[in-house]
Design a protein around this motif. Structure first.
Motif, PDB file in Angstrom:
ATOM      1  N   ASN A  51       0.831  -1.212   0.000  1.00 14.43           N
ATOM      2  CA  ASN A  51       0.000   0.000   0.000  1.00 14.43           C
ATOM      3  C   ASN A  51       0.859   1.252   0.000  1.00 14.43           C
ATOM      4  OD1 ASN A  51      -2.410  -1.442   0.007  1.00 14.43           O
ATOM      5  ND2 ASN A  51      -2.509  -1.506   2.246  1.00 14.43           N
ATOM      6  N   TYR A  52       1.901   1.254   0.793  1.00 12.57           N
ATOM      7  CA  TYR A  52       2.777   2.425   0.877  1.00 12.57           C
ATOM      8  C   TYR A  52       3.574   2.613  -0.407  1.00 12.57           C
ATOM      9  CZ  TYR A  52       1.680   2.490   5.853  1.00 12.57           C
ATOM     10  OH  TYR A  52       1.024   2.560   7.053  1.00 12.57           O
ATOM     11  N   ILE A  53       3.994   1.517  -1.026  1.00 14.00           N
ATOM     12  CA  ILE A  53       4.720   1.616  -2.294  1.00 14.00           C
ATOM     13  C   ILE A  53       3.824   2.194  -3.384  1.00 14.00           C
ATOM     14  CG2 ILE A  53       5.829   0.276  -4.129  1.00 14.00           C
ATOM     15  CD1 ILE A  53       6.815  -1.656  -1.985  1.00 14.00           C
ATOM     16  N   ASN A  54       2.563   1.731  -3.405  1.00 14.58           N
ATOM     17  CA  ASN A  54       1.616   2.264  -4.388  1.00 14.58           C
ATOM     18  C   ASN A  54       1.362   3.752  -4.162  1.00 14.58           C
ATOM     19  OD1 ASN A  54       1.265  -0.163  -5.739  1.00 14.58           O
ATOM     20  ND2 ASN A  54      -0.483  -0.795  -4.485  1.00 14.58           N
ATOM     21  N   LEU A  55       1.252   4.155  -2.905  1.00 11.48           N
ATOM     22  CA  LEU A  55       1.057   5.573  -2.602  1.00 11.48           C
ATOM     23  C   LEU A  55       2.214   6.415  -3.118  1.00 11.48           C
ATOM     24  CD1 LEU A  55      -0.371   5.671   1.056  1.00 11.48           C
ATOM     25  CD2 LEU A  55      -1.500   6.448  -1.020  1.00 11.48           C
ATOM     26  N   ALA A  56       3.416   5.910  -2.937  1.00 10.10           N
ATOM     27  CA  ALA A  56       4.606   6.683  -3.283  1.00 10.10           C
ATOM     28  C   ALA A  56       4.914   6.680  -4.776  1.00 10.10           C
ATOM     29  CB  ALA A  56       5.813   6.142  -2.507  1.00 10.10           C
ATOM     30  N   THR A  57       4.545   5.625  -5.475  1.00  6.63           N
ATOM     31  CA  THR A  57       4.996   5.485  -6.869  1.00  6.63           C
ATOM     32  C   THR A  57       3.883   5.365  -7.894  1.00  6.63           C
ATOM     33  OG1 THR A  57       5.141   3.056  -6.677  1.00  6.63           O
ATOM     34  CG2 THR A  57       7.096   4.334  -6.073  1.00  6.63           C
ATOM     35  N   ASN A  58       2.691   4.976  -7.468  1.00 11.74           N
ATOM     36  CA  ASN A  58       1.678   4.576  -8.436  1.00 11.74           C
ATOM     37  C   ASN A  58       0.369   5.344  -8.343  1.00 11.74           C
ATOM     38  OD1 ASN A  58       1.841   2.863 -10.517  1.00 11.74           O
ATOM     39  ND2 ASN A  58       1.312   1.016  -9.414  1.00 11.74           N
ATOM     40  N   ASP A  59       0.221   6.195  -7.352  1.00 14.47           N
ATOM     41  CA  ASP A  59      -1.078   6.826  -7.084  1.00 14.47           C
ATOM     42  C   ASP A  59      -1.023   8.310  -7.449  1.00 14.47           C
ATOM     43  OD1 ASP A  59      -3.525   7.678  -6.144  1.00 14.47           O
ATOM     44  OD2 ASP A  59      -3.469   6.389  -4.373  1.00 14.47           O
ATOM     45  N   SER A  60      -1.433   8.615  -8.663  1.00 14.48           N
ATOM     46  CA  SER A  60      -1.404  10.014  -9.122  1.00 14.48           C
ATOM     47  C   SER A  60      -2.460  10.858  -8.407  1.00 14.48           C
ATOM     48  CB  SER A  60      -1.633  10.072 -10.631  1.00 14.48           C
ATOM     49  OG  SER A  60      -2.882   9.490 -10.981  1.00 14.48           O
ATOM     50  N   ILE A  61      -3.572  10.226  -8.012  1.00 17.27           N
ATOM     51  CA  ILE A  61      -4.624  10.978  -7.320  1.00 17.27           C
ATOM     52  C   ILE A  61      -4.149  11.412  -5.936  1.00 17.27           C
ATOM     53  CG2 ILE A  61      -6.975  10.852  -6.390  1.00 17.27           C
ATOM     54  CD1 ILE A  61      -7.674   8.923  -8.613  1.00 17.27           C
ATOM     55  N   PHE A  62      -3.433  10.512  -5.234  1.00 17.11           N
ATOM     56  CA  PHE A  62      -2.891  10.883  -3.930  1.00 17.11           C
ATOM     57  C   PHE A  62      -1.888  12.023  -4.068  1.00 17.11           C
ATOM     58  CE2 PHE A  62       0.153  10.509  -0.445  1.00 17.11           C
ATOM     59  CZ  PHE A  62      -0.697  10.490   0.655  1.00 17.11           C
ATOM     60  N   ALA A  63      -1.040  11.965  -5.100  1.00 14.15           N
ATOM     61  CA  ALA A  63      -0.066  13.033  -5.331  1.00 14.15           C
ATOM     62  C   ALA A  63      -0.783  14.351  -5.623  1.00 14.15           C
ATOM     63  CB  ALA A  63       0.849  12.659  -6.488  1.00 14.15           C
ATOM     64  N   LYS A  64      -1.881  14.278  -6.391  1.00 16.46           N
ATOM     65  CA  LYS A  64      -2.641  15.489  -6.692  1.00 16.46           C
ATOM     66  C   LYS A  64      -3.316  16.038  -5.440  1.00 16.46           C
ATOM     67  CE  LYS A  64      -5.815  17.348 -10.142  1.00 16.46           C
ATOM     68  NZ  LYS A  64      -6.612  17.049 -11.370  1.00 16.46           N
ATOM     69  N   ALA A  65      -3.843  15.140  -4.608  1.00  8.43           N
ATOM     70  CA  ALA A  65      -4.483  15.572  -3.364  1.00  8.43           C
ATOM     71  C   ALA A  65      -3.479  16.251  -2.451  1.00  8.43           C
ATOM     72  CB  ALA A  65      -5.123  14.379  -2.662  1.00  8.43           C
ATOM     73  N   LEU A  66      -2.273  15.693  -2.371  1.00 12.21           N
ATOM     74  CA  LEU A  66      -1.232  16.303  -1.549  1.00 12.21           C
ATOM     75  C   LEU A  66      -0.852  17.672  -2.094  1.00 12.21           C
ATOM     76  CD1 LEU A  66       0.754  16.077   0.786  1.00 12.21           C
ATOM     77  CD2 LEU A  66       2.334  14.883  -0.757  1.00 12.21           C
ATOM     78  N   GLY A  67      -0.744  17.782  -3.430  1.00 12.46           N
ATOM     79  CA  GLY A  67      -0.446  19.080  -4.041  1.00 12.46           C
ATOM     80  C   GLY A  67      -1.545  20.094  -3.773  1.00 12.46           C
ATOM     81  N   ASN A  68      -2.808  19.658  -3.887  1.00 15.99           N
ATOM     82  CA  ASN A  68      -3.936  20.554  -3.582  1.00 15.99           C
ATOM     83  C   ASN A  68      -3.886  21.014  -2.133  1.00 15.99           C
ATOM     84  OD1 ASN A  68      -4.985  20.308  -6.167  1.00 15.99           O
ATOM     85  ND2 ASN A  68      -6.345  18.624  -5.622  1.00 15.99           N
ATOM     86  N   ASN A  69      -3.522  20.087  -1.244  1.00 22.01           N
ATOM     87  CA  ASN A  69      -3.410  20.416   0.176  1.00 22.01           C
ATOM     88  C   ASN A  69      -2.369  21.503   0.410  1.00 22.01           C
ATOM     89  OD1 ASN A  69      -4.320  17.640   2.265  1.00 22.01           O
ATOM     90  ND2 ASN A  69      -4.711  19.805   2.624  1.00 22.01           N
ATOM     91  N   VAL A  70      -1.238  21.378  -0.283  1.00 22.99           N
ATOM     92  CA  VAL A  70      -0.165  22.358  -0.122  1.00 22.99           C
ATOM     93  C   VAL A  70      -0.594  23.723  -0.660  1.00 22.99           C
ATOM     94  CG1 VAL A  70       2.177  22.972  -0.832  1.00 22.99           C
ATOM     95  CG2 VAL A  70       1.663  20.617  -0.157  1.00 22.99           C
ATOM     96  N   LYS A  71      -1.232  23.748  -1.831  1.00 30.21           N
ATOM     97  CA  LYS A  71      -1.704  25.016  -2.400  1.00 30.21           C
ATOM     98  C   LYS A  71      -2.746  25.660  -1.499  1.00 30.21           C
ATOM     99  CE  LYS A  71      -2.755  23.244  -6.461  1.00 30.21           C
ATOM    100  NZ  LYS A  71      -3.225  23.149  -7.869  1.00 30.21           N
ATOM    101  N   PHE A  72      -3.668  24.854  -1.035  1.00 35.84           N
ATOM    102  CA  PHE A  72      -4.714  25.340  -0.140  1.00 35.84           C
ATOM    103  C   PHE A  72      -4.108  25.899   1.147  1.00 35.84           C
ATOM    104  CE2 PHE A  72      -7.962  24.663   3.151  1.00 35.84           C
ATOM    105  CZ  PHE A  72      -9.081  25.227   2.559  1.00 35.84           C
ATOM    106  N   MET A  73      -3.160  25.159   1.716  1.00 35.45           N
ATOM    107  CA  MET A  73      -2.525  25.565   2.970  1.00 35.45           C
ATOM    108  C   MET A  73      -1.752  26.869   2.809  1.00 35.45           C
ATOM    109  SD  MET A  73       0.769  25.474   4.502  1.00 35.45           S
ATOM    110  CE  MET A  73       1.618  24.107   3.714  1.00 35.45           C
ATOM    111  N   LEU A  74      -0.960  26.991   1.741  1.00 34.68           N
ATOM    112  CA  LEU A  74      -0.154  28.197   1.539  1.00 34.68           C
ATOM    113  C   LEU A  74      -1.037  29.427   1.368  1.00 34.68           C
ATOM    114  CD1 LEU A  74       2.665  26.858  -0.830  1.00 34.68           C
ATOM    115  CD2 LEU A  74       2.858  27.455   1.591  1.00 34.68           C
ATOM    116  N   PHE A  75      -2.099  29.294   0.582  1.00 38.24           N
ATOM    117  CA  PHE A  75      -3.017  30.417   0.368  1.00 38.24           C
ATOM    118  C   PHE A  75      -3.650  30.850   1.682  1.00 38.24           C
ATOM    119  CE2 PHE A  75      -6.935  32.549  -0.593  1.00 38.24           C
ATOM    120  CZ  PHE A  75      -6.707  33.239  -1.777  1.00 38.24           C
ATOM    121  N   VAL A  76      -4.165  29.888   2.421  1.00 44.85           N
ATOM    122  CA  VAL A  76      -4.864  30.194   3.670  1.00 44.85           C
ATOM    123  C   VAL A  76      -3.899  30.776   4.705  1.00 44.85           C
ATOM    124  CG1 VAL A  76      -6.133  29.210   5.609  1.00 44.85           C
ATOM    125  CG2 VAL A  76      -6.675  28.495   3.290  1.00 44.85           C
TER     126      VAL A  76
END
Length: 291
Positions: A51-76
């Motif tokens: 599961n962790y390997i898939n999160l790190a290497t295979n899950d584009s949606i998780f990477a996008k969610a993390l990126g959205n989180n960072v953008k949201f956090m920086l703005f706020v």
């Protein structure tokens, strides 16, 4: 307690509640993160760190969610800290007018997130929304957008709501920090002929830095956990453009029934929050000023 061991029994209720509602769920999430449990069946298989390997290497949606989180956090963090500090500087004195405006700015904080989400969903409505009506009335209708339907601006539109929602709460923290600064320091700065900017830079900001660090730390963690507001407004859409880790965990667990994988996402999420909390704590200690 060295002389009276019976006092330890008074800790038992708190320890019991903490263990049931925090320690046990945390350990369970960590355990299930190594499985393929679907959340329903009593049977599951251990898959190790897959599961962790898939999160790190295979899950584009998780990477996008993390990126959205960072953008949201920086703005706020940037705008909520800036606005709350500016408003606090104007509302520092305990006059009736200032107390009224503090209460007015604080009022949105006591509303439920779902209520705020529905209010702003109406404001952002591209056809009949209040924002559309105001822009049209000002002959600025060319600025109107599909605020929650455009992938490029949807996450920032929700971030604006988050700033509006919690700025009043941060104002109170800044007012408390500003009021704790000794008035003698401002008198000395005035006698020395310091300008307002110099006074703010050399006196106000260094001494309000601990309060600012608390605001930044709280706002950062709050931004990563803004599940209810985002879920009620967009449910992570359109096309995952407003998906954050918290909403993705819900979707993975309760829509896809991948509780094992969702548990792995939760563990990573807890690690991110722990890292942020640690960094913020260090920053708070570094910015502590004694006077």
């Amino acid at each position: 307690m060295k002389h009276n061991k019976s006092l330890l029994f008074f800790l038992a209720p708190g320890i019991l509640v903490y263990s049931i509602f925090f320690i046990y769920p945390t350990l369970s999430a960590f355990f299930y993160s190594f499985t393929n449990w679907d959340g329903i069946s009593p049977d599951f298989d251990f898959v190790g760190v897959t599961n962790y390997i898939n999160l790190a290497t295979n899950d584009s949606i998780f990477a996008k969610a993390l990126g959205n989180n960072v953008k949201f956090m920086l703005f706020v963090v940037v705008f909520q800290t800036l606005f709350s500090l500016v408003f606090a500087l104007f509302l520092i004195k305990n006059t009736r007018t200032n107390v009224f405006f503090r209460a007015l700015f604080f009022f949105p904080t006591i509303l439920s997130s779902v209520s705020v989400a529905f209010i702003w969903s109406f404001i952002y409505d591209p056809n009949l929304g209040l924002l559309k009506t105001i822009l049209t009335g000002l002959q600025l209708d060319f600025l109107a957008q599909n605020w929650l339907g455009d992938e490029k601006i949807a996450i920032f539109s929700i971030a604006v709501v988050q700033v509006w929602f919690h700025t009043g709460q941060m104002i109170i923290i800044f007012v408390a920090g500003l009021q704790s600064i000794p008035a003698d320091l401002y008198e000395v700065a005035k006698i020395e002929g310091a300008s307002r900017w110099q006074t703010f830079k050399k006196v106000t900001w260094p001494l309000v830095a601990p309060a600012a660090t608390i605001v930044v730390a709280y706002t950062t963690i709050q931004s990563f956990k803004a599940f209810d507001l985002i879920f009620a407004m967009t449910r992570g859409g359109p096309n995952y453009s407003t998906e954050i880790i918290a909403t993705l965990i819900y979707t993975t667990a309760f829509r896809s029934f991948k509780f094992g994988y969702a548990s792995a996402e939760s563990v990573v999420f807890m690690a991110v929050i722990a890292l942020i909390t640690f960094v913020q704590f260090k920053a708070l200690r570094a910015n502590r000023v004694d006077y």
